[in-house]
Design a protein around this motif. Structure first.
Motif, mmCIF file in Angstrom:
data_model
loop_
_atom_site.group_PDB
_atom_site.id
_atom_site.type_symbol
_atom_site.label_atom_id
_atom_site.label_comp_id
_atom_site.label_asym_id
_atom_site.label_seq_id
_atom_site.Cartn_x
_atom_site.Cartn_y
_atom_site.Cartn_z
ATOM 1 N N ALA A 42 -2.909 -4.568 -6.084
ATOM 2 C CA ALA A 42 -3.134 -3.551 -7.116
ATOM 3 C C ALA A 42 -4.299 -2.642 -6.742
ATOM 4 O O ALA A 42 -4.251 -1.427 -6.975
ATOM 5 N N PHE A 43 -5.330 -3.228 -6.140
ATOM 6 C CA PHE A 43 -6.469 -2.403 -5.723
ATOM 7 C C PHE A 43 -6.125 -1.581 -4.490
ATOM 8 O O PHE A 43 -6.547 -0.423 -4.371
ATOM 9 N N VAL A 44 -5.370 -2.159 -3.569
ATOM 10 C CA VAL A 44 -5.005 -1.427 -2.351
ATOM 11 C C VAL A 44 -4.157 -0.197 -2.672
ATOM 12 O O VAL A 44 -4.192 0.798 -1.937
ATOM 13 N N LYS A 45 -3.445 -0.214 -3.774
ATOM 14 C CA LYS A 45 -2.716 0.981 -4.196
ATOM 15 C C LYS A 45 -3.676 2.119 -4.518
ATOM 16 O O LYS A 45 -3.347 3.298 -4.341
ATOM 17 N N ILE A 46 -4.849 1.770 -4.992
ATOM 18 C CA ILE A 46 -5.866 2.774 -5.331
ATOM 19 C C ILE A 46 -6.688 3.137 -4.099
ATOM 20 O O ILE A 46 -6.979 4.310 -3.852
ATOM 21 N N SER A 47 -7.050 2.125 -3.325
ATOM 22 C CA SER A 47 -7.862 2.317 -2.126
ATOM 23 C C SER A 47 -7.121 1.723 -0.934
ATOM 24 O O SER A 47 -7.282 0.541 -0.618
#
Length: 211
Positions: A42-47
Motif C-alpha cells: 500500500a505504501f509502495v503504491k504511493i512511494s
C-alpha cells in the motif's frame, strides 16, 4: 488536506518542518522503518522507491489527488503551492535550488553513509569510515564558508535550510569531532543552527512523528 507519510529520520523532518512552516493542513502517517513498513504494497503504491517521506495532496493537480515521493521534490512542490520559502523566479530562486541540490546530492548521502559505517555496520571498515566521514567533513567546511557570506544557505531562509538542518543537527558534532582538521571551528554553522532551531515551526517539525 495533505497525507504525510514519514518516520523519525532527517529526510522525514525536512518535510514536517516545511508543513509546519507553511501552515498547510496535513495528516501524519508514521511508516515504521524498523518493521520495514516502507515495503508494504500500500505504501509502495504511493512511494514506488519504498522510501519516506511521501505525500498525497488530496487537492493536488487540478483538484485531483497528487502523490509525490522524494523530499526535495516535495519541498519544491509545497513551496510553489504556497508561494513560500522559494522565490518564484530569478537569482534568489536559483541560489535556494543550488543549495537544495547540494544537500540532496552531498550532505544527505554522505552523512547517511558516515553514520552507517561509524555506528551501524557490523564490521568496522576503515576505508569506508575515512571516505564518508572525510567527505562529510569537507561538505561541512563548504557550508561554513557559505554561511560566512550569507545568513542562510540560499540567502534568505528557504527550503534549502529546511532540507539541510535535520542532517546537520544530527551529524555536525559527530563529524567535527571525527575530523576537526577538515571542518575547523564551524562557527558560522553553529550560528545558523541556533537561528534555525529557534524557529517554532522547526521545533514542532522535529517532533513529527511522535513515536
Amino acid at each position: 488536506m495533505i497525507d504525510f507519510y514519514t518516520w523519525t529520520t532527517p529526510n522525514g523532518y525536512k518535510v514536517s518542518i516545511m508543513l509546519e512552516e507553511t501552515g498547510l493542513p496535513y495528516e501524519g502517517h508514521p511508516v515504521d522503518l524498523g518493521n520495514q513498513a516502507q515495503f508494504d504494497p500500500a505504501f509502495v503504491k504511493i512511494s514506488p522507491n519504498g522510501r519516506i517521506p511521501a505525500i498525497v495532496d488530496r487537492e493536488g493537480d487540478g483538484g485531483a489527488p497528487l502523490t509525490l515521493m522524494e523530499s526535495g521534490a516535495i519541498l519544491v512542490y509545497l513551496a510553489e503551492k504556497t508561494g513560500k520559502f522559494l522565490a518564484a523566479k530569478g537569482g534568489q530562486r536559483a541560489k535556494a535550488l543550488e543549495w537544495l541540490m547540494w544537500q540532496m546530492g552531498g550532505v544527505g548521502p554522505m552523512m547517511g553513509q558516515a553514520n552507517h559505517f561509524l555506528n551501524t555496520a557490523s564490521e568496522k571498515i576503515p576505508y569506508a569510515i575515512d571516505r564518508y566521514v572525510g567527505e562529510s567533513a569537507r561538505l561541512l567546511k563548504v557550508m561554513d564558508g557559505r554561511l560566512g557570506q550569507a545568513d542562510y544557505l540560499g540567502g534568505d531562509y528557504s527550503i534549502a535550510d529546511m532540507a539541510t538542518y535535520p542532517w546537520v543537527a544530527v551529524g555536525f558534532d559527530l563529524i567535527r569531532q571525527a575530523r576537526p582538521d577538515i571542518v575547523g571551528e564551524g562557527a558560522n554553522i553553529e550560528r545558523w543552527m541556533k537561528n534555525v532551531a529557534a524557529r517554532p515551526a522547526v521545533q514542532r517539525g522535529m517532533k513529527i512523528p511522535s513515536v
